[in-house]
Design a protein around this motif. Structure first.
Motif, PDB file in Angstrom:
ATOM      1  N   LEU A   2      25.128 -31.171  -6.995  1.00 59.11           N
ATOM      2  CA  LEU A   2      25.417 -30.140  -5.993  1.00 59.11           C
ATOM      3  C   LEU A   2      24.215 -29.217  -5.825  1.00 59.11           C
ATOM      4  CD1 LEU A   2      27.373 -28.524  -4.132  1.00 59.11           C
ATOM      5  CD2 LEU A   2      28.065 -27.283  -6.187  1.00 59.11           C
ATOM      6  N   SER A  54      31.076 -34.770 -14.812  1.00 56.89           N
ATOM      7  CA  SER A  54      31.330 -33.453 -14.217  1.00 56.89           C
ATOM      8  C   SER A  54      30.051 -32.622 -14.177  1.00 56.89           C
ATOM      9  CB  SER A  54      32.415 -32.714 -15.010  1.00 56.89           C
ATOM     10  OG  SER A  54      33.624 -33.438 -14.971  1.00 56.89           O
ATOM     11  N   PRO A 103      40.487 -31.769  -4.504  1.00 58.48           N
ATOM     12  CA  PRO A 103      41.071 -32.439  -5.674  1.00 58.48           C
ATOM     13  C   PRO A 103      41.998 -31.530  -6.496  1.00 58.48           C
ATOM     14  CG  PRO A 103      38.755 -32.990  -5.503  1.00 58.48           C
ATOM     15  CD  PRO A 103      39.023 -31.914  -4.481  1.00 58.48           C
ATOM     16  N   PHE A 104      41.624 -30.257  -6.677  1.00 57.98           N
ATOM     17  CA  PHE A 104      42.481 -29.375  -7.481  1.00 57.98           C
ATOM     18  C   PHE A 104      43.736 -28.965  -6.733  1.00 57.98           C
ATOM     19  CE2 PHE A 104      38.835 -28.946 -10.284  1.00 57.98           C
ATOM     20  CZ  PHE A 104      39.477 -29.009 -11.511  1.00 57.98           C
ATOM     21  N   HIS A 130      33.419 -38.265 -19.112  1.00 59.41           N
ATOM     22  CA  HIS A 130      34.038 -37.315 -18.173  1.00 59.41           C
ATOM     23  C   HIS A 130      33.223 -36.023 -18.099  1.00 59.41           C
ATOM     24  CE1 HIS A 130      36.891 -34.664 -16.231  1.00 59.41           C
ATOM     25  NE2 HIS A 130      36.861 -33.890 -17.292  1.00 59.41           N
ATOM     26  N   TRP A 189      34.605 -31.717  -3.327  1.00 62.28           N
ATOM     27  CA  TRP A 189      34.445 -32.116  -4.725  1.00 62.28           C
ATOM     28  C   TRP A 189      35.335 -31.338  -5.684  1.00 62.28           C
ATOM     29  CZ3 TRP A 189      28.507 -32.801  -5.882  1.00 62.28           C
ATOM     30  CH2 TRP A 189      28.004 -33.856  -5.117  1.00 62.28           C
ATOM     31  N   VAL A 190      35.712 -30.107  -5.310  1.00 65.46           N
ATOM     32  CA  VAL A 190      36.491 -29.271  -6.223  1.00 65.46           C
ATOM     33  C   VAL A 190      37.796 -28.820  -5.581  1.00 65.46           C
ATOM     34  CG1 VAL A 190      36.495 -27.164  -7.608  1.00 65.46           C
ATOM     35  CG2 VAL A 190      34.374 -28.466  -7.357  1.00 65.46           C
ATOM     36  N   GLY A 191      37.692 -28.188  -4.423  1.00 62.91           N
ATOM     37  CA  GLY A 191      38.867 -27.598  -3.788  1.00 62.91           C
ATOM     38  C   GLY A 191      39.989 -28.588  -3.522  1.00 62.91           C
ATOM     39  N   GLY A 227      27.733 -31.359 -10.939  1.00 63.04           N
ATOM     40  CA  GLY A 227      27.295 -29.972 -10.768  1.00 63.04           C
ATOM     41  C   GLY A 227      25.802 -29.890 -10.458  1.00 63.04           C
ATOM     42  N   ARG A 283      46.204 -31.996  -6.979  1.00 59.94           N
ATOM     43  CA  ARG A 283      46.409 -32.643  -8.286  1.00 59.94           C
ATOM     44  C   ARG A 283      47.839 -33.105  -8.462  1.00 59.94           C
ATOM     45  NH1 ARG A 283      42.870 -30.329 -13.136  1.00 59.94           N
ATOM     46  NH2 ARG A 283      44.082 -31.894 -14.185  1.00 59.94           N
ATOM     47  N   LEU A 336      31.691 -28.194  -2.208  1.00 58.51           N
ATOM     48  CA  LEU A 336      32.706 -27.661  -3.113  1.00 58.51           C
ATOM     49  C   LEU A 336      34.119 -27.898  -2.592  1.00 58.51           C
ATOM     50  CD1 LEU A 336      30.988 -24.346  -4.240  1.00 58.51           C
ATOM     51  CD2 LEU A 336      31.480 -26.359  -5.664  1.00 58.51           C
ATOM     52  N   THR A 337      34.275 -27.854  -1.285  1.00 53.71           N
ATOM     53  CA  THR A 337      35.592 -28.129  -0.701  1.00 53.71           C
ATOM     54  C   THR A 337      36.056 -29.534  -1.046  1.00 53.71           C
ATOM     55  OG1 THR A 337      35.224 -26.593   1.126  1.00 53.71           O
ATOM     56  CG2 THR A 337      36.870 -28.325   1.472  1.00 53.71           C
TER      57      THR A 337
END
Length: 170
Positions: free
Chosen positions: A104, A97, A143-144, A93, A139-141, A101, A147, A136-137
């Motif tokens: 990206l 991650s 999904p978080f 994991h 891959w990160v935004g 990064g 959640r 980032l939208t």
């Protein structure tokens, strides 16, 4: 269908993670291969010092991404049959991650390299920034933010999902 054991859950988590890594690995390998061939193309001597610096950043970031995304395979080989699947899943994991990064950075740097070669530098910076925000939208935004969509204690528990797969008309 009964609840899965801890061992079954770790095995499922590892299998899920391997599927994710296969997708990421393909993407980083394609980008890395492109970057490796770029210096041998006829237009590369026309690049500026800035573009060559960006190229090196993109190349090293792609190499770092490949190393991190592939590393769970080596970790698995070392821990094979030692009953340490939880350690392997946690390590994989973290590596996935970190690899994303670096991927990206490699993607945005590659966009900057190409756009700076064909467009004015300010436009290249804007397009590269938009590319970074775009990644980032997704891959990160998203999904978080989402959640809480699926929780083990709601109606869409894994048992309900398995049942739906068995009987889609339900």
């Amino acid at each position: 269908m009964g609840r899965e054991t801890d061992r079954e859950r770790w095995q499922r988590n590892f299998a899920d993670l391997l599927q994710e890594l296969r997708v990421a690995q393909t993407g980083v390998q394609i980008l890395f291969a492109f970057l490796l061939t770029l210096p041998f193309s006829s237009g590369f001597p026309d690049t500026t010092d800035f573009q060559r610096d960006i190229y090196v950043v993109a190349l090293l970031a792609a190499a770092a991404a490949a190393a991190m995304i592939i590393s769970p395979v080596a970790f698995h080989r070392v821990l094979f049959r030692q009953g340490r699947k939880p350690d392997l899943v946690r390590f994989a994991h973290r590596m996935a991650s970190g690899g994303l990064g670096f991927m990206l950075i490699a993607m945005v740097s590659s966009v900057l390299l190409v756009t700076d070669f064909i467009l004015p530098r300010p436009v290249a910076f804007v397009l590269s920034g938009v590319t970074g925000i775009w990644f980032l939208t997704f891959w990160v935004g998203l999904p978080f933010v989402n959640r809480s969509w699926m929780r083990d204690d709601d109606e869409w528990s894994e048992d309900a999902q398995v049942q739906l797969l068995r009987d889609p008309a339900r």
